[in-house]
Write an enzyme that holds these catalytic residues in place. Structure first.
Site, PDB file in Angstrom:
ATOM      1  N   LYS A   1       0.838  -1.204   0.000  1.00  0.00           N
ATOM      2  CA  LYS A   1       0.000   0.000   0.000  1.00  0.00           C
ATOM      3  C   LYS A   1       0.869   1.248   0.000  1.00  0.00           C
ATOM      4  CE  LYS A   1       0.917   1.106   4.481  1.00  0.00           C
ATOM      5  NZ  LYS A   1       1.587   2.377   4.899  1.00  0.00           N
TER       6      LYS A   1
ATOM      7  N   PRO B   1       8.882  -3.660  -1.196  1.00  0.00           N
ATOM      8  CA  PRO B   1      10.112  -3.277  -0.505  1.00  0.00           C
ATOM      9  C   PRO B   1      10.042  -3.531   1.002  1.00  0.00           C
ATOM     10  CG  PRO B   1       9.530  -1.610  -2.109  1.00  0.00           C
ATOM     11  CD  PRO B   1       8.395  -2.583  -2.085  1.00  0.00           C
TER      12      PRO B   1
ATOM     13  N   GLY C   1       7.914   1.382   4.211  1.00  0.00           N
ATOM     14  CA  GLY C   1       6.719   2.182   4.415  1.00  0.00           C
ATOM     15  C   GLY C   1       5.552   1.773   3.550  1.00  0.00           C
ATOM     16  N   MET C   2       5.600   0.543   2.971  1.00  0.00           N
ATOM     17  CA  MET C   2       4.528   0.083   2.086  1.00  0.00           C
ATOM     18  C   MET C   2       3.757  -1.103   2.659  1.00  0.00           C
ATOM     19  SD  MET C   2       6.024   0.427  -1.789  1.00  0.00           S
ATOM     20  CE  MET C   2       4.424  -0.100  -2.425  1.00  0.00           C
ATOM     21  N   GLY C   3       4.000  -1.446   3.910  1.00  0.00           N
ATOM     22  CA  GLY C   3       3.211  -2.487   4.561  1.00  0.00           C
ATOM     23  C   GLY C   3       3.460  -3.883   4.031  1.00  0.00           C
TER      24      GLY C   3
ATOM     25  N   SER D   1       2.883  -6.539   6.678  1.00  0.00           N
ATOM     26  CA  SER D   1       1.454  -6.679   6.946  1.00  0.00           C
ATOM     27  C   SER D   1       0.768  -7.456   5.828  1.00  0.00           C
ATOM     28  CB  SER D   1       0.808  -5.299   7.089  1.00  0.00           C
ATOM     29  OG  SER D   1       1.348  -4.599   8.199  1.00  0.00           O
TER      30      SER D   1
ATOM     31  N   ASP E   1      -1.742  -2.188   9.918  1.00  0.00           N
ATOM     32  CA  ASP E   1      -1.879  -2.244   8.463  1.00  0.00           C
ATOM     33  C   ASP E   1      -2.431  -3.568   7.950  1.00  0.00           C
ATOM     34  OD1 ASP E   1      -0.915   0.311   8.247  1.00  0.00           O
ATOM     35  OD2 ASP E   1       1.108  -0.263   7.628  1.00  0.00           O
TER      36      ASP E   1
END
Length: 331
Positions: free
Chosen positions: A17, A120, A124-126, A129, A162
């Site tokens: 995300k 990645p 910071g892209m979850g 999660s 997340d």
């Protein structure tokens, strides 16, 4: 529910995300910050394959096809860049997801879990999660649990804020610590380019830096809120309006810790992006493009000019779902 007689393997995917907007409020008594964010699931998927075991062990491994195989992050105390293998024991959210689901079902079945990482790491892209959400879907199918996606999201919420969004996908407003979701009804697609950094950032350190910056400037954090025009723009896939309203309160502390992020955003704007922003707590940078052709042109230009890896994606993307189970296709 009975112990599984499901032979073979089950594979599920879940999306990474971006935060189209992330507003951060004051520090709460529980040590977390109140946030208001607009999540957008993107077409970059983590994949988890679950295979039954004859014993009760839960094992986690990393597929050789993984695009990302190690964690590179910043030590919050020394600032030193530390590289390490992704933990594959009880610290991994995939292991924790399988364990929590098994406890919920009251069974002792073992499972081998293989992760293919395409989002990645520490970016910071979850991605972690998304791993957890995919693991819950895969194990639920393997163990024939009969749980709905909403029930699995409730279990996932215990693993991180997340995880429920990775389970549901699409676009949603997140409040509280990001776990109170209000799904949005969207039409059309937004086209973006994801640029992973070659290092990671510590999320707690980024939040701490934000608090320090606000203290130095005598800024009192208000209760966070989202611009309603931004919400409407995302719902209608109005790229130009979205670009004018994107915001991230964590961008300044991320740039303070990794100044090259600002250089990358400047280059992206020169190469034709409508807007560039740090995703979440960073250090991944996300650029918004006018359309699919513009996104692919931007990705090519960034790779030629900076030798980075630039990935065109679309959003909103589907949430966690099965892609096979004993050779059967699922929606």
């Amino acid at each position: 529910m009975r112990e599984s007689e499901f032979y073979g393997h089950v594979t599920a995917v879940a999306p990474g995300k971006v935060n189209v907007s992330l507003r951060v409020g004051p520090l709460r008594e529980d040590g977390y910050h109140e946030v208001a964010t607009l999540y957008l699931a993107v077409s970059l998927y983590e994949e988890v394959t679950a295979s039954p075991r004859e014993d009760s062990a839960i094992t986690v491994s990393l597929c050789e096809r993984s695009a990302f195989t190690e964690v590179q992050t910043q030590d919050p105390e020394t600032g030193e860049i530390v590289a390490a293998a992704i933990p594959l024991d009880e610290r991994n959210l995939v292991h924790q997801a399988a364990s929590k689901l098994r406890d919920r079902l009251g069974i002792t079945s073992g499972v081998d879990l293989t992760i293919t990482k395409n989002v990645p790491v520490a970016g910071g892209m979850g991605g972690g999660s998304a791993d957890a959400a995919a693991a819950l879907v895969a194990c639920s199918a393997l163990w024939e649990a009969g749980l709905s996606k909403e029930q699995l999201a409730e279990i996932g919420a215990e693993l991180g804020a997340d995880v429920p969004f990775a389970m549901l996908g699409g676009a949603a407003v997140g409040q509280g610590v990001g776990d109170e979701l209000s799904p949005l009804l969207t039409r059309g697609e937004l086209h973006l380019v994801i640029v992973p950094a070659n290092t990671g950032l510590s999320t707690p350190s980024i939040y701490a830096t934000l608090d320090e910056m606000r203290d130095r400037q005598n800024i009192t954090a208000d209760e966070p809120d989202l611009d309603p025009d931004l919400v409407r723009a995302v719902c209608s896939a109005d790229a130009e309006l979205v670009a004018s309203l994107m915001a991230n309160d964590l961008q300044a502390p991320a740039v303070a810790q990794l100044p090259t992020l600002e250089d990358m955003m400047d280059i992206g704007m020169i190469e034709g992006a409508l807007q560039g922003m740090v995703s979440g707590s960073g250090p991944t940078v996300v650029f918004l493009a006018r359309d699919a052709e513009s996104a692919h042109q931007l990705a090519t230009s960034l790779e030629e000019r900076t030798e980075v890896w630039a990935i065109p994606v679309t959003g909103p993307a589907h949430g966690a779902r099965l892609v096979n189970g004993n050779g059967r296709e699922h929606g």
